[in-house]
Design a protein around this motif. Structure first.
Motif, PDB file in Angstrom:
ATOM      1  N   HIS A  44      -0.591  37.011  -5.729  1.00 13.88           N
ATOM      2  CA  HIS A  44      -1.061  38.205  -5.019  1.00 13.88           C
ATOM      3  C   HIS A  44      -2.199  38.905  -5.754  1.00 13.88           C
ATOM      4  O   HIS A  44      -2.578  40.018  -5.380  1.00 13.88           O
ATOM      5  N   LEU A  45      -2.762  38.280  -6.763  1.00 11.93           N
ATOM      6  CA  LEU A  45      -3.746  38.944  -7.614  1.00 11.93           C
ATOM      7  C   LEU A  45      -5.152  38.433  -7.312  1.00 11.93           C
ATOM      8  O   LEU A  45      -5.405  37.223  -7.364  1.00 11.93           O
ATOM      9  N   VAL A  46      -6.053  39.352  -7.002  1.00 11.23           N
ATOM     10  CA  VAL A  46      -7.445  39.021  -6.697  1.00 11.23           C
ATOM     11  C   VAL A  46      -8.321  39.451  -7.872  1.00 11.23           C
ATOM     12  O   VAL A  46      -8.456  40.644  -8.143  1.00 11.23           O
ATOM     13  N   ASP A  47      -8.884  38.488  -8.559  1.00  8.08           N
ATOM     14  CA  ASP A  47      -9.751  38.759  -9.708  1.00  8.08           C
ATOM     15  C   ASP A  47     -11.191  38.431  -9.343  1.00  8.08           C
ATOM     16  O   ASP A  47     -11.462  37.436  -8.672  1.00  8.08           O
ATOM     17  N   GLY A  48     -12.098  39.285  -9.781  1.00  8.73           N
ATOM     18  CA  GLY A  48     -13.508  39.107  -9.476  1.00  8.73           C
ATOM     19  C   GLY A  48     -14.317  38.738 -10.704  1.00  8.73           C
ATOM     20  O   GLY A  48     -13.771  38.515 -11.788  1.00  8.73           O
ATOM     21  N   PRO A  49     -15.642  38.666 -10.574  1.00 14.03           N
ATOM     22  CA  PRO A  49     -16.512  38.324 -11.701  1.00 14.03           C
ATOM     23  C   PRO A  49     -16.316  39.288 -12.873  1.00 14.03           C
ATOM     24  O   PRO A  49     -16.229  40.505 -12.681  1.00 14.03           O
ATOM     25  N   GLY A  50     -16.220  38.734 -14.077  1.00 17.89           N
ATOM     26  CA  GLY A  50     -16.053  39.558 -15.262  1.00 17.89           C
ATOM     27  C   GLY A  50     -14.656  40.104 -15.456  1.00 17.89           C
ATOM     28  O   GLY A  50     -14.425  40.930 -16.339  1.00 17.89           O
ATOM     29  N   GLU A  51     -13.690  39.626 -14.628  1.00 21.50           N
ATOM     30  CA  GLU A  51     -12.304  40.059 -14.756  1.00 21.50           C
ATOM     31  C   GLU A  51     -11.453  38.869 -15.201  1.00 21.50           C
ATOM     32  O   GLU A  51     -11.647  37.741 -14.732  1.00 21.50           O
ATOM     33  N   TYR A  52     -10.512  39.131 -16.101  1.00 25.89           N
ATOM     34  CA  TYR A  52      -9.736  38.048 -16.695  1.00 25.89           C
ATOM     35  C   TYR A  52      -8.242  38.360 -16.662  1.00 25.89           C
ATOM     36  O   TYR A  52      -7.819  39.481 -16.938  1.00 25.89           O
ATOM     37  N   VAL A  53      -7.458  37.335 -16.339  1.00 24.99           N
ATOM     38  CA  VAL A  53      -6.009  37.385 -16.466  1.00 24.99           C
ATOM     39  C   VAL A  53      -5.618  36.239 -17.377  1.00 24.99           C
ATOM     40  O   VAL A  53      -5.896  35.067 -17.075  1.00 24.99           O
ATOM     41  N   LEU A  54      -5.009  36.540 -18.508  1.00 26.33           N
ATOM     42  CA  LEU A  54      -4.681  35.543 -19.522  1.00 26.33           C
ATOM     43  C   LEU A  54      -3.170  35.445 -19.645  1.00 26.33           C
ATOM     44  O   LEU A  54      -2.500  36.460 -19.843  1.00 26.33           O
ATOM     45  N   VAL A  55      -2.634  34.226 -19.523  1.00 26.03           N
ATOM     46  CA  VAL A  55      -1.189  34.025 -19.565  1.00 26.03           C
ATOM     47  C   VAL A  55      -0.831  33.047 -20.678  1.00 26.03           C
ATOM     48  O   VAL A  55      -1.333  31.917 -20.714  1.00 26.03           O
ATOM     49  N   ASP A  56       0.049  33.492 -21.576  1.00 31.36           N
ATOM     50  CA  ASP A  56       0.614  32.619 -22.599  1.00 31.36           C
ATOM     51  C   ASP A  56       1.839  31.955 -21.987  1.00 31.36           C
ATOM     52  O   ASP A  56       2.855  32.601 -21.730  1.00 31.36           O
ATOM     53  N   MET A  57       1.737  30.642 -21.739  1.00 27.78           N
ATOM     54  CA  MET A  57       2.761  29.924 -20.978  1.00 27.78           C
ATOM     55  C   MET A  57       3.867  29.389 -21.877  1.00 27.78           C
ATOM     56  O   MET A  57       3.766  29.392 -23.107  1.00 27.78           O
ATOM     57  N   THR A  58       4.929  28.902 -21.242  1.00 25.63           N
ATOM     58  CA  THR A  58       5.991  28.230 -21.966  1.00 25.63           C
ATOM     59  C   THR A  58       5.442  26.966 -22.622  1.00 25.63           C
ATOM     60  O   THR A  58       4.460  26.386 -22.167  1.00 25.63           O
ATOM     61  N   ALA A  59       6.089  26.548 -23.702  1.00 27.74           N
ATOM     62  CA  ALA A  59       5.607  25.397 -24.463  1.00 27.74           C
ATOM     63  C   ALA A  59       5.864  24.091 -23.712  1.00 27.74           C
ATOM     64  O   ALA A  59       6.728  24.009 -22.837  1.00 27.74           O
ATOM     65  N   GLY A  60       5.078  23.077 -24.070  1.00 30.21           N
ATOM     66  CA  GLY A  60       5.275  21.756 -23.504  1.00 30.21           C
ATOM     67  C   GLY A  60       5.013  21.715 -22.007  1.00 30.21           C
ATOM     68  O   GLY A  60       4.107  22.367 -21.498  1.00 30.21           O
ATOM     69  N   ALA A  61       5.837  20.958 -21.299  1.00 29.85           N
ATOM     70  CA  ALA A  61       5.634  20.750 -19.864  1.00 29.85           C
ATOM     71  C   ALA A  61       6.581  21.596 -19.018  1.00 29.85           C
ATOM     72  O   ALA A  61       6.771  21.329 -17.834  1.00 29.85           O
ATOM     73  N   ASP A  62       7.157  22.648 -19.601  1.00 30.60           N
ATOM     74  CA  ASP A  62       8.123  23.465 -18.865  1.00 30.60           C
ATOM     75  C   ASP A  62       7.523  24.112 -17.619  1.00 30.60           C
ATOM     76  O   ASP A  62       8.231  24.378 -16.643  1.00 30.60           O
ATOM     77  N   SER A  63       6.224  24.403 -17.645  1.00 33.39           N
ATOM     78  CA  SER A  63       5.611  25.095 -16.509  1.00 33.39           C
ATOM     79  C   SER A  63       5.588  24.237 -15.248  1.00 33.39           C
ATOM     80  O   SER A  63       5.364  24.748 -14.144  1.00 33.39           O
ATOM     81  N   PHE A  64       5.855  22.939 -15.386  1.00 29.07           N
ATOM     82  CA  PHE A  64       5.844  22.069 -14.210  1.00 29.07           C
ATOM     83  C   PHE A  64       7.123  22.192 -13.392  1.00 29.07           C
ATOM     84  O   PHE A  64       7.270  21.539 -12.359  1.00 29.07           O
ATOM     85  N   ALA A  65       8.050  23.043 -13.833  1.00 29.56           N
ATOM     86  CA  ALA A  65       9.258  23.287 -13.052  1.00 29.56           C
ATOM     87  C   ALA A  65       8.959  24.118 -11.810  1.00 29.56           C
ATOM     88  O   ALA A  65       9.832  24.336 -10.979  1.00 29.56           O
TER      89      ALA A  65
END
Length: 324
Positions: A146-167
């Protein structure tokens, strides 16, 4: 731009995510960082005390509020309870900006070390044996959908380690993924596993070498990851000092390492966005989840939540409601 940091546990993923966040913050105030790792260390890496880190509000504890707010008056969503982690936005949904005041950010985002930060929250004693950490990370997936980011805007996410995000489909929610890789065979193994999945969905992955001592480490990384190696971070007295509780301004980082961060930022900025693909992948994973488990859990056909004429992006703001 939406950016994720992934890699083997212990590779320095969180440390590098914090460095990059501080580098971005020096050039832009439009930055939101999110700690989506089961090991919640990003706040500490940004300079929070142990007490401050433990008292940050947790996204996972406010999932109902998040759903209710994002649902808005979307007629395709019968109730907040009918929303699942993959529910895509449509006409009537509330869309989020990167910055600005809204009830969710007021409740869940805090400034840590000059960085606006939201955290999923730790895996608590009450969760043991009865909950899955991915239920907490589901709050992050909903926000990104639901997040709309435009030029010069950043959303940075530190994810789970390894391949866990593929769940879940969370791994497709980013414009650029930085895979932090040590010059070791175990770290290379995680790289191969990750890109093996991610490339099937067109996920843009760049490898950033970390804990590099000398040219032999660079040669090792180049041999195993080839053109995917974007840059590398050398052993750093700056990082060591920060980890011992004496952080310095980001400008004090070693010139070569600072140059690596700047190359990473330039790579993100040059990558471009594809809102059509972003929306299509959100719908694809939502329909998969609906068929696999969500329809039975909610008690209705969640395919009906998909608005076929809706594409997330700046033009969608006129069709939905942008928070602010």
């Amino acid at each position: 731009m939406k950016i994720s940091f992934v890699g083997k546990g212990g590779s320095g993923k969180t440390t590098l995510a914090a460095l990059f966040a501080r580098h971005l913050a020096g050039a832009s105030t439009s930055l939101l960082a999110v700690d989506a790792d089961i090991n919640q260390h990003l706040a500490a890496a940004l300079g929070a005390t142990e007490h401050e880190a433990l008292t940050l509000p947790a996204l996972g504890d406010h999932l109902g509020e998040i759903k209710e707010y994002l649902r808005g008056d979307n007629p395709r969503i019968t109730s907040a309870a009918a929303m699942v982690k993959t529910t895509p936005p449509g006409r009537g949904s509330r869309l989020l900006p990167v910055t600005g005041a809204n009830p969710l950010y007021d409740t869940l985002v805090r400034e840590v070390g000059g960085i606006r930060l939201a955290v999923t929250g730790p895996f608590s004693t009450e969760d043991l044996g009865v909950a899955c950490y991915h239920s907490k990370v589901g709050a992050v997936e909903l926000l990104l959908n639901h997040l709309v980011d435009g030029p010069g805007e950043y959303v940075l996410v530190d994810m789970t380690a390894g391949a866990d995000s593929f769940a879940s489909g969370l791994f497709t929610r980013f414009d650029t993924t930085f895979l932090v890789c040590e010059p070791t065979l175990r770290s290379i193994g995680v790289y191969r596993q990750y890109v093996g999945y991610a490339r099937e969905y067109g996920v843009r992955v760049h490898v950033v070498g970390n804990k590099v001592d000398d040219e032999s480490d660079v040669e090792f990384l180049t041999e195993h990851v080839g053109a995917d190696l974007l840059t590398w971070i050398g052993r750093s007295a700056y990082v060591k000092a920060a980890e011992r509780g004496t952080p310095q301004p980001i400008s004090a980082l070693e010139p070569a390492n600072l140059g690596a961060l700047e190359l990473m930022r330039a790579t993100v900025d040059e990558g471009g966005k594809d809102w059509g693909t972003y929306t299509r992948q959100a719908v694809e994973f939502h329909l998969r989840n609906a068929t696999a488990w969500a329809n039975d859990r909610v008690g209705e056909d969640l395919a009906g939540q998909v608005d076929p004429d809706f594409v997330l992006g700046p033009t969608a703001v006129d069709l939905a409601g942008r928070a602010g």
